[in-house]
Design an enzyme around this catalytic site. Structure first.
Site, PDB file in Angstrom:
ATOM      1  CG  ASP A  45     -15.767  12.882  18.733  1.00 49.80           C
ATOM      2  OD1 ASP A  45     -14.545  12.559  18.858  1.00 49.80           O
ATOM      3  OD2 ASP A  45     -16.696  12.426  18.467  1.00 49.80           O
ATOM      4  CD  GLU A 105     -15.023   6.666  17.425  1.00 47.80           C
ATOM      5  OE1 GLU A 105     -15.029   5.733  17.265  1.00 47.80           O
ATOM      6  OE2 GLU A 105     -15.814   7.299  18.445  1.00 47.80           O
ATOM      7  CG  ASP A 127     -11.921   4.706  20.756  1.00 49.61           C
ATOM      8  OD1 ASP A 127     -12.530   4.860  21.823  1.00 49.61           O
ATOM      9  OD2 ASP A 127     -12.591   5.306  19.679  1.00 49.61           O
TER      10      ASP A 127
END
Length: 466
Positions: A88, A152, A176
């Site tokens: 996302d 997330e 990330d």
């Protein structure tokens, strides 16, 4: 040597990997309205299916877990390592210049588009790392799983759902964040406070105060209206406070008094020392004015005692704490609205190792209560994986081997996907000194950094699962 084999492998598959990243970036995966089988809307669901199809085409077992996450598995034996990425993305805005947000473009070695760096590019790098291990026949004793999340950016309900039925692996890393390795994420103390009183009419008085809209952003501007004092009467105190704080003030005549506009410098609340809080600067000025002793004045003075301008560590609040590994607790008053006998505000605290509800939240609740303010404070514990833990040591070794740079574990004020995982750390994919414009216009990933990341991930799989 495995390093040379991986370098040669990714040299051959570079363009293919870039094209697969572009395939995912073309999908608008901003969170949308939930639908059956699509808990976060059609965009994240489409990105998840595309990624799982990609994994299946590489010969992996890939499964859609109720639309919340996807899993890609490889290797024999019990699962040893999870790699946790997400598909996302945040909303795009309209100020892109290099390309449209969902039209990926490679230019001067950089791949532009929403999600190239956060986190579709790193997710594909992790998938290609698994592919390299499989294609090169690197022997494993235990298995690895890539977990592809879809929420997330909006609360991580995807991972909460997944871990309701799945145990976390003995080791987890999320590509990330930043290199070298993030092993400490500070805790949070987020406060929402209120006060009510009977509004008085005595002059001069504070009519209104407005600053901030998001708890995690130090406000760069703040506004107040004072009745019963002219701009000329306020200006000497304003000039003195500007000299002390660096916050600038402008005064104009308004219908209900003198409007004061404060200008400081905004920053993320995890690093309040890098900004200049206009909210606390304006409170400082108001405390220097001869205002009537009413409910509004009392609350502003009380807040200024707890959050004095320039105190970013919670010293005056009684919650200051430091730790050699995590760094200090930080505290910033970031939202304040006062008008018509009503005050509502918020603060953002990032807490150091050793901070507890008792020595942080309870202290703040008590101090505010003494000043007629009611506080609801929510806390989240520090996330800490020791620097000598095997996953930290092995990932730092990979980083040093492939970059030639010395690797030291990092502590951050923000949180990542692994915050609630006992043995989870963040590992890449942003290299030191690179601003990938995450969440901003013209987000980009350095292609060679993604390729290098994939090599490091493959090495980590070999080292941790072999």
């Amino acid at each position: 040597m495995l390093k040379e084999r991986l370098e040669e492998y990714f040299a051959r598959h570079r363009q293919e990997m870039v094209e697969d990243i572009c395939r995912l970036v073309r999908i608008d995966s901003v969170k949308g309205e939930a639908r059956p089988g699509q808990p976060f809307g059609p965009g994240p669901a489409a990105a998840l299916e595309a990624a799982l199809e990609m994994a299946r085409s590489m010969g992996f077992a890939a499964e859609n877990r109720d639309g919340y996450v996807g899993t890609v598995d490889y290797g024999p034996g019990p699962r040893q390592l999870d790699m946790l990425a997400h598909l996302d993305v945040v909303p795009v805005g309209d100020d892109w210049t290099v390309t449209a947000p969902f039209v990926p473009v490679e230019k001067d070695g950089m791949l532009y588009g929403r999600g190239t760096a956060d986190d579709k590019g790193p997710a594909v790098a992790a998938l290609y790392a698994m592919r390299a291990v499989k294609d090169l026949g690197i022997p494993l004793q235990k298995s690895v799983r890539l977990i592809l999340g879809t929420d997330e950016e909006s609360g991580s309900a995807d991972i909460a759902h997944y871990y309701q039925t799945e145990a976390e692996a003995p080791m987890t890393f999320s590509p990330d964040a930043d290199y070298p390795v993030i092993n400490i994420e500070k805790g949070r103390a987020q406060g929402v406070f209120t006060a009510r009183w009977d509004d008085g009419a005595a002059l001069p008085r504070l009519v209104s105060f407005h600053a901030g809209s998001r708890a995690n952003v130090v406000p760069g501007v703040a506004d107040a209206v004072v009745a019963g004092l002219s701009a000329d009467e306020i200006r000497p105190a304003a000039e003195t406070v500007t000299g002390e704080t660096g916050v600038a003030f402008g005064m104009t005549e308004a219908e209900n008094g003198t409007a004061i506009h404060a200008v400081g410098e905004s920053s993320h609340a995890s690093e309040p020392m890098h900004g200049n809080n206009a909210l606390t600067g304006l409170m400082t000025l108001l405390c220097r004015l001869p205002l009537a002793e009413d409910g509004a004045t009392a609350r502003i003075r009380g807040l200024a005692e707890i959050f004095p301008h320039g105190d970013s560590r919670g010293v005056a609040a009684g919650v200051a704490r430091d730790h050699a590994e995590s760094g200090p607790t930080t505290l910033a008053c970031t939202v304040l609205h006062l008008e018509d006998g009503r005050l509502d505000g918020q603060f953002d605290g990032r807490t150091a190792i050793g901070a507890t509800r008792e020595n942080t939240a309870d202290v703040l609740v008590s101090k505010m209560a003494e000043r007629g303010i009611t506080l609801d404070c929510r806390c989240r514990d520090v996330h800490y994986v020791p620097a000598d833990a095997p996953i930290v040591r092995e990932l730092l070794k990979c980083y040093e081997q492939y970059t030639g740079q010395k690797g030291e574990p990092l502590a951050i004020g923000g949180g990542t996907y692994v915050h609630n995982l006992k043995n989870g750390v963040a590992f890449g994919c942003s290299m030191p000194g690179v601003d990938n414009r995450l969440h901003g216009a013209d987000e980009f990933a350095v292609v060679e950094d993604l390729i290098l990341s994939a090599q490091m991930f493959a090495q980590a799989i070999a080292d941790l699962c072999g």
